[in-house]
Design an enzyme around this catalytic site. Sequence first.
Site, PDB file in Angstrom:
ATOM      1  CD1 TRP A   1       0.071  -1.321   3.153  1.00 22.13           C
ATOM      2  CD2 TRP A   1       0.681   0.697   3.255  1.00 22.13           C
ATOM      3  NE1 TRP A   1       0.910  -1.270   4.226  1.00 22.13           N
ATOM      4  CE2 TRP A   1       1.197   0.069   4.231  1.00 22.13           C
ATOM      5  CE3 TRP A   1       0.832   1.967   3.047  1.00 22.13           C
ATOM      6  CZ2 TRP A   1       2.093   0.531   5.405  1.00 22.13           C
ATOM      7  CZ3 TRP A   1       1.841   2.643   4.141  1.00 22.13           C
ATOM      8  CH2 TRP A   1       2.236   2.064   4.982  1.00 22.13           C
ATOM      9  CG  ASN A   2       5.169   1.444   0.821  1.00 20.59           C
ATOM     10  OD1 ASN A   2       4.982   0.345  -0.211  1.00 20.59           O
ATOM     11  ND2 ASN A   2       6.332   1.392   1.452  1.00 20.59           N
TER      12      ASN A   2
ATOM     13  N   PRO B   1      -3.474  -6.158  -5.983  1.00 17.21           N
ATOM     14  CG  PRO B   1      -5.076  -4.434  -6.018  1.00 17.21           C
ATOM     15  CD  PRO B   1      -4.518  -5.922  -6.314  1.00 17.21           C
ATOM     16  CB  ALA B   2      -1.841  -3.250  -0.642  1.00 19.28           C
TER      17      ALA B   2
ATOM     18  CB  SER C   1       6.298  -6.999   5.458  1.00 21.26           C
ATOM     19  OG  SER C   1       5.439  -8.283   5.158  1.00 21.26           O
TER      20      SER C   1
ATOM     21  CD  GLU D   1      12.762  -4.619  -5.169  1.00 22.76           C
ATOM     22  OE1 GLU D   1      13.570  -4.441  -3.963  1.00 22.76           O
ATOM     23  OE2 GLU D   1      13.367  -5.177  -6.175  1.00 22.76           O
ATOM     24  CG  LEU D   2      11.268  -9.214   0.787  1.00 20.27           C
ATOM     25  CD1 LEU D   2      11.902 -10.561   1.494  1.00 20.27           C
ATOM     26  CD2 LEU D   2       9.784  -9.513   0.293  1.00 20.27           C
TER      27      LEU D   2
ATOM     28  CB  CYS E   1      11.243  -0.461   1.357  1.00 16.12           C
ATOM     29  SG  CYS E   1      11.460   0.162  -0.286  1.00 16.12           S
TER      30      CYS E   1
ATOM     31  CD  GLU F   1      10.263  -2.196   6.919  1.00 16.48           C
ATOM     32  OE1 GLU F   1       9.625  -3.193   7.014  1.00 16.48           O
ATOM     33  OE2 GLU F   1      10.604  -1.751   5.812  1.00 16.48           O
TER      34      GLU F   1
HETATM   35  P1  NAD Z   1       2.588  -6.682   3.565  1.00 17.80           P
HETATM   36  O1  NAD Z   1       3.721  -7.673   3.465  1.00 17.80           O
HETATM   37  O2  NAD Z   1       1.673  -6.790   4.795  1.00 17.80           O
HETATM   38  O3  NAD Z   1       1.694  -6.543   2.307  1.00 17.80           O
HETATM   39  C1  NAD Z   1       2.156  -6.688   0.923  1.00 17.80           C
HETATM   40  C2  NAD Z   1       1.186  -7.403   0.120  1.00 17.80           C
HETATM   41  O4  NAD Z   1       1.088  -8.772   0.817  1.00 17.80           O
HETATM   42  C3  NAD Z   1      -0.258  -6.743   0.007  1.00 17.80           C
HETATM   43  O5  NAD Z   1      -0.707  -6.825  -1.189  1.00 17.80           O
HETATM   44  C4  NAD Z   1      -0.843  -7.668   1.184  1.00 17.80           C
HETATM   45  O6  NAD Z   1      -2.218  -7.868   0.589  1.00 17.80           O
HETATM   46  C5  NAD Z   1      -0.233  -9.132   0.803  1.00 17.80           C
HETATM   47  N1  NAD Z   1      -0.242  -9.989   1.792  1.00 17.80           N
HETATM   48  C6  NAD Z   1      -0.092  -9.505   3.306  1.00 17.80           C
HETATM   49  N2  NAD Z   1      -0.185 -10.437   4.087  1.00 17.80           N
HETATM   50  C7  NAD Z   1      -0.318 -11.703   3.348  1.00 17.80           C
HETATM   51  C8  NAD Z   1      -0.273 -13.072   3.322  1.00 17.80           C
HETATM   52  N3  NAD Z   1      -0.317 -13.662   4.604  1.00 17.80           N
HETATM   53  N4  NAD Z   1      -0.372 -14.035   2.427  1.00 17.80           N
HETATM   54  C9  NAD Z   1      -0.332 -13.387   1.247  1.00 17.80           C
HETATM   55  N5  NAD Z   1      -0.417 -12.071   0.850  1.00 17.80           N
HETATM   56  C10 NAD Z   1      -0.254 -11.287   1.916  1.00 17.80           C
HETATM   57  O7  NAD Z   1       3.176  -5.277   3.622  1.00 17.80           O
HETATM   58  P2  NAD Z   1       2.927  -3.642   3.540  1.00 17.80           P
HETATM   59  O8  NAD Z   1       2.421  -3.495   5.093  1.00 17.80           O
HETATM   60  O9  NAD Z   1       1.756  -3.699   2.414  1.00 17.80           O
HETATM   61  O10 NAD Z   1       3.939  -3.019   3.032  1.00 17.80           O
HETATM   62  C11 NAD Z   1       5.032  -2.615   3.726  1.00 17.80           C
HETATM   63  C12 NAD Z   1       6.187  -3.347   3.530  1.00 17.80           C
HETATM   64  O11 NAD Z   1       6.711  -3.408   2.206  1.00 17.80           O
HETATM   65  C13 NAD Z   1       7.514  -2.966   4.351  1.00 17.80           C
HETATM   66  O12 NAD Z   1       8.095  -4.008   5.111  1.00 17.80           O
HETATM   67  C14 NAD Z   1       8.300  -2.129   3.196  1.00 17.80           C
HETATM   68  O13 NAD Z   1       9.715  -2.262   3.654  1.00 17.80           O
HETATM   69  C15 NAD Z   1       7.890  -3.100   2.143  1.00 17.80           C
HETATM   70  N6  NAD Z   1       8.221  -2.387   0.907  1.00 17.80           N
HETATM   71  C16 NAD Z   1       9.334  -3.105   0.150  1.00 17.80           C
HETATM   72  C17 NAD Z   1       9.940  -2.226  -0.964  1.00 17.80           C
HETATM   73  C18 NAD Z   1      10.942  -2.796  -1.741  1.00 17.80           C
HETATM   74  O14 NAD Z   1      11.408  -2.362  -2.823  1.00 17.80           O
HETATM   75  N7  NAD Z   1      11.979  -3.596  -1.159  1.00 17.80           N
HETATM   76  C19 NAD Z   1       9.045  -1.272  -1.623  1.00 17.80           C
HETATM   77  C20 NAD Z   1       7.847  -1.132  -0.902  1.00 17.80           C
HETATM   78  C21 NAD Z   1       7.620  -1.530   0.478  1.00 17.80           C
END
Ligand code: NAD
Length: 493
Positions: free
Chosen positions: A160-161, A185-186, A239, A260-261, A294, A391
């Site tokens: 979502w970010n 998408p988120a 994440s 990309e975590l 991130c 984080e």
């Molecule tokens: P998140 O991992 O909670 O969610 C990301 C995606 O995964 C969303 O679409 C969500 O719906 C899905 N998801 C969540 N839980 C799931 C599950 N149990 N099974 C399958 N899919 C699931 O992350 P977030 O809170 O949306 O985003 C923030 C994180 O993303 C931070 O850790 C940030 O560092 C990371 N991030 C990394 C980059 C990069 O390029 N390295 C860029 C942007 C964000």
Amino acid sequence: MSALAFDMNTPTGFAARLIADPLPAGWTGATFPVFNPATGGHLADVADMGPTEATAAVATATGALPGWAGRTAKDRAAAMMAWHDLIIRNRDELARLLTLEMGKPLAEALGEVMHGASYIAWFAEEAKRLNGEIIPSPDPRRRMLVLRQPVGVVAAITPWNFPSAMIMRKVAPALAAGCPVVIKPAEDTPLSAIALLRLATEAGLPDGVLSLVTCQRAPDVARVLTEHRGVRKLSFTGSTAVGKLLMAQCAGTVKKISLELGGNAPFIVCEDADLDAAVAGAMLAKFRNAGQTCISANRFLVHEAVMAAFTEKLMARIAGLQAGDGLAGGTTLGPIINARGLDNVDSLVQAAVAEGASLLTGGHRLDRDGTFYAPTVLTGVTPAMEIFRAEIFGPVVTLCSFSNISEAIALANDTDYGLAAYAYTRDMNRMWLLSEALEFGMVALNDGTVGSEAAPFGGMKESGIGREGSRHGIDDYVELKYVGMGGINQSAA
Ligand code: NAD
């Protein structure tokens, strides 16, 4: 409350039409609500799809694969550029939509849309340079060729970010290579995704080349995308915890993966740094997107000789931040995405204080509508504290001092993450030392940001696998195929 009750803050064109009618044609299934984190107001109800729709999307993408991969690279590039141009034409509307659902200030949202679009333009060009190889053969009777072919159907799961750019960054290299993409998408920010897909259709991208599965329960849909034999690659941004889960789910079908975590970026300020430049960089690296990126600076490692001066200058800049609705003029700090995110930030700060850190400012939620956290500065942070390891994902500066460069490097690398690192110094030898010793995929020297379509973006260690952007970015979406042509006898010619 109806979406159109957003009166002066409601966009009037493309985005307003989308908010009023975000459902796919003929959708009669369940929906889920999308809220504005700056006001708590209800924005729209979006299709709540599930495994059935995810499976259908994979089938559609599989059907579209031969046609899309079979087009010339020049054709694919032209189709991508038609989409790119529509995105640029609608950039203001896309930015407003992004701010409404995610909360970041409008100028940042516009920057995100432009940043994302730059990947489409970049990879439209790269599509035309997806050259193979002819290898000098050690055997005179054999010729050795390498083809670079599309990996197949790609699943993209995004956070979502950066609701807009993270989609474009994945879709652009995939389309360039000839791969159809199914996007999930988120759940907090599906509107930007719907908007991008509508523009893709309007631009004439063939049916099935891009499909969208919006849903509230990510695990059910993600399981289909990770376990389906028809999906050959997963590209995930989110994440580290969820990335590990999805990586395990992909093992059963040995999918290719790009991850990309999360990050835990150090921001090193050496004793010889230009402190005004360092503070300007710190504001960008820490407070962009309210610290929810991130690559957000997570740990400020400052030489003890300049700690007092750096802190004083930083505090002065922080006092000028203006929290509020991203659509309002003058806002420089948006909300935290939701109540859960706000709780996470606050509990990390409270734990740090309980562990001995001192609050110089902030340390509390803002008393206003929406999910806002006060800009916060914590001093006396140590590696033993949870906030040093986690984080933070919020507008929180943690200050930790060092006495020499070796100590700074050791502190910086003392994390399982390895995405971005920042360092300010005027010493050329130190710049080389830091560039080579920091265990991070991206090192920004005397700069507060690292993202560019021309550079490889990605992490080491538990921050991920693969790179987005640059000429390397397309590699994640192609298979190398060796073709050996034997039985060649030139003396017979
Ligand atoms: P998140 O991992 O909670 O969610 C990301 C995606 O995964 C969303 O679409 C969500 O719906 C899905 N998801 C969540 N839980 C799931 C599950 N149990 N099974 C399958 N899919 C699931 O992350 P977030 O809170 O949306 O985003 C923030 C994180 O993303 C931070 O850790 C940030 O560092 C990371 N991030 C990394 C980059 C990069 O390029 N390295 C860029 C942007 C964000």
